[in-house]
Design a protein around this motif. Sequence first.
Motif, PDB file in Angstrom:
ATOM      1  N   TYR A 396       0.813  -1.217   0.000  1.00 44.89           N
ATOM      2  CA  TYR A 396       0.000   0.000   0.000  1.00 44.89           C
ATOM      3  C   TYR A 396       0.845   1.266   0.000  1.00 44.89           C
ATOM      4  CZ  TYR A 396       0.962  -0.846   4.962  1.00 44.89           C
ATOM      5  OH  TYR A 396       1.584  -1.136   6.154  1.00 44.89           O
ATOM      6  N   VAL A 397       2.078   1.205   0.519  1.00 48.58           N
ATOM      7  CA  VAL A 397       2.958   2.386   0.499  1.00 48.58           C
ATOM      8  C   VAL A 397       3.352   2.704  -0.934  1.00 48.58           C
ATOM      9  CG1 VAL A 397       5.138   3.374   1.300  1.00 48.58           C
ATOM     10  CG2 VAL A 397       3.813   1.887   2.823  1.00 48.58           C
ATOM     11  N   GLY A 398       3.802   1.704  -1.661  1.00 53.75           N
ATOM     12  CA  GLY A 398       4.183   1.932  -3.050  1.00 53.75           C
ATOM     13  C   GLY A 398       2.997   2.224  -3.941  1.00 53.75           C
ATOM     14  N   ARG A 399       1.905   1.461  -3.762  1.00 46.84           N
ATOM     15  CA  ARG A 399       0.748   1.623  -4.660  1.00 46.84           C
ATOM     16  C   ARG A 399       0.043   2.958  -4.449  1.00 46.84           C
ATOM     17  NH1 ARG A 399       0.660  -4.213  -4.161  1.00 46.84           N
ATOM     18  NH2 ARG A 399      -0.638  -4.227  -2.289  1.00 46.84           N
ATOM     19  N   ALA A 400       0.175   3.573  -3.267  1.00 48.07           N
ATOM     20  CA  ALA A 400      -0.392   4.906  -3.051  1.00 48.07           C
ATOM     21  C   ALA A 400       0.440   5.979  -3.740  1.00 48.07           C
ATOM     22  CB  ALA A 400      -0.489   5.207  -1.554  1.00 48.07           C
ATOM     23  N   VAL A 423      -6.121  -4.395  -8.840  1.00 47.79           N
ATOM     24  CA  VAL A 423      -5.147  -3.869  -7.882  1.00 47.79           C
ATOM     25  C   VAL A 423      -5.361  -2.371  -7.743  1.00 47.79           C
ATOM     26  CG1 VAL A 423      -2.706  -3.496  -7.399  1.00 47.79           C
ATOM     27  CG2 VAL A 423      -3.466  -5.668  -8.394  1.00 47.79           C
ATOM     28  N   ALA A 424      -5.559  -1.915  -6.512  1.00 47.71           N
ATOM     29  CA  ALA A 424      -5.801  -0.489  -6.251  1.00 47.71           C
ATOM     30  C   ALA A 424      -4.488   0.287  -6.328  1.00 47.71           C
ATOM     31  CB  ALA A 424      -6.424  -0.315  -4.870  1.00 47.71           C
ATOM     32  N   SER A 433      -4.077   8.761   0.596  1.00 48.00           N
ATOM     33  CA  SER A 433      -3.961   7.721  -0.430  1.00 48.00           C
ATOM     34  C   SER A 433      -3.649   6.375   0.194  1.00 48.00           C
ATOM     35  CB  SER A 433      -2.872   8.087  -1.439  1.00 48.00           C
ATOM     36  OG  SER A 433      -3.297   9.153  -2.267  1.00 48.00           O
ATOM     37  N   ARG A 434      -2.764   6.376   1.176  1.00 44.85           N
ATOM     38  CA  ARG A 434      -2.435   5.108   1.830  1.00 44.85           C
ATOM     39  C   ARG A 434      -3.620   4.571   2.616  1.00 44.85           C
ATOM     40  NH1 ARG A 434       2.433   8.013   1.719  1.00 44.85           N
ATOM     41  NH2 ARG A 434       2.207   9.022   3.754  1.00 44.85           N
TER      42      ARG A 434
END
Length: 546
Positions: A396-400, A423-424, A433-434
């Motif tokens: 979630y850190v990277g994807r945000a 995938v969000a 975002s996170r």
Amino acid sequence: MSSSNWATDFLNQLNNAEFFIVPTLMNRHLTTAGQSDEDIKNNNAVLWNIESKHWQQFSQYAIEQNLRWVAGWAEHAETLFIVNACFEREGTYLLLRTHVNNESPELPSQATVYPAANRSERHTQDMFGINFIGHPDNRRWTQHKAWAVGSYPLRKDFPVQGEPQAVTPPDMDYPFVKAYGAGVYEIPVGPVHAGIIEPGHFRFQAVGELILNLEERLGYTHKGIEKIAEDRTPESLARLAGRVSGDTTVGHCWAACMAMEQAADIQIPPRASLIRGILAERERIANHLGDMGGICNDVAFVFAQMQFTRLRELCLRTNATVFGHRLLMDRIVPGGVISDLSAASCALITQEISQLRNELSEIMPAVDLNSSLEDRIYTAGYLLPEIAAAFGTLGYVGRASGQNFDVRRDSPYSPYDQVVFKVAVENQGDIASRFWVRYKEILSSLKLIEQFIAQLVIAQPADGEILTEWQPPKAGSEGLGIVEGWRGEIVTHIRFDTDNKIARFYPRDPSTLNWPALEKLVLNNIVPDFPVCNKSLNGSYSGNDL
């Protein structure tokens, strides 16, 4: 370009540049470059041996080819060290390997090219005594004051019980970065904190309330995981892996079992894969609910914190009812799982999913419309996508921050290779975002569990096998287990010794790559926002401090 083609083309480029690379057949999972698309699809990894003098130069070529640096670790053999670095592109993993001698072990640093390799090389330096030439920051990292200078705990001649002093001296002389100037002051936080979180030290430089710099000092919970793994049986190693980080017991145990199963060349039953998927997604849901509540709590939105905590507790109680353990420890074992799912249990989980969706549909609008929450988490803790990529941030850190990678989708393993899911990904890169990526991942996990249950009920017989008989692998056999834990990609390498015993165990928790991002995302925020910035990342101290 397919994954097999890019790997083959890259190998040809390197050999044309006078590299000497040997693609090596390792086992069923780690294979040679240049295989067919179907082989790569099923294996998703290649192994290349390289001369040590090209170690850093290879990383320069790799970054030009958009390879992501994934993990690094070493092994001690009789007269040499085996050093590994793992890279990824388009769902294919490339395991790079070299050898250095015992007498004067040194290797050019890859951290000069990949910032993500920084702390991993420092850990290897402290544990094995390998000098990484040109490293941008060669301060000790894992080695506090528990070991004498010149002691390297992961060398084979170092006793597992260590050589402890009567009292470990305080680690008071770590050379933190200093800041000077009018109005600049330091704030030391930890390593002991006011709450029940694990120890970690944070050293701030600030002017007024504005954070100018943050430096982390971790390693206070060093448990000796890698050392005490040696000579364990597969069953004992799986239990140990499940305790690398207690909130990720499913993820780490699955990765370890996957690596051992590859080394032993055994296939687990399809029913066991589906149950493992359900376990992993339930672990993801429970932790995301807890984190969302924690973020709200850190900005005094107590109503939301209580609601998310309540929903997490209901999830954990169902875990205990259905699987026999609230946190799902020791449910995954080498060869499969120990807990089957009855029709009644499937019905209970399905009912809980419906209830959770209904509850979230009522809670989330209240969260979304809360102006005080919005003021605290929107634009705060911003992590630039370019920095997220440079540090290899995961989950979630990277994807945000726009890092569109998920092992379940991009390098799928059973049962994720049988389903389709979204995938969000967001690009705002802030605390909000996170928070919202976590929420979207919960919704995705609920759908995945429903698909897995449908396959259990319809496609699999109620009395289907859930455990494959273990076959001890040959000495030297190894495997690379890669799964998508709730924090992100988990990478585990295991090598077997004789008599079905473990020779080397290395687990790379996502937090190893996510923690350095905290030092960047807090810059130019105010000191009172550090707790919520930290919670939005929520790195595992234990998973980092092996």
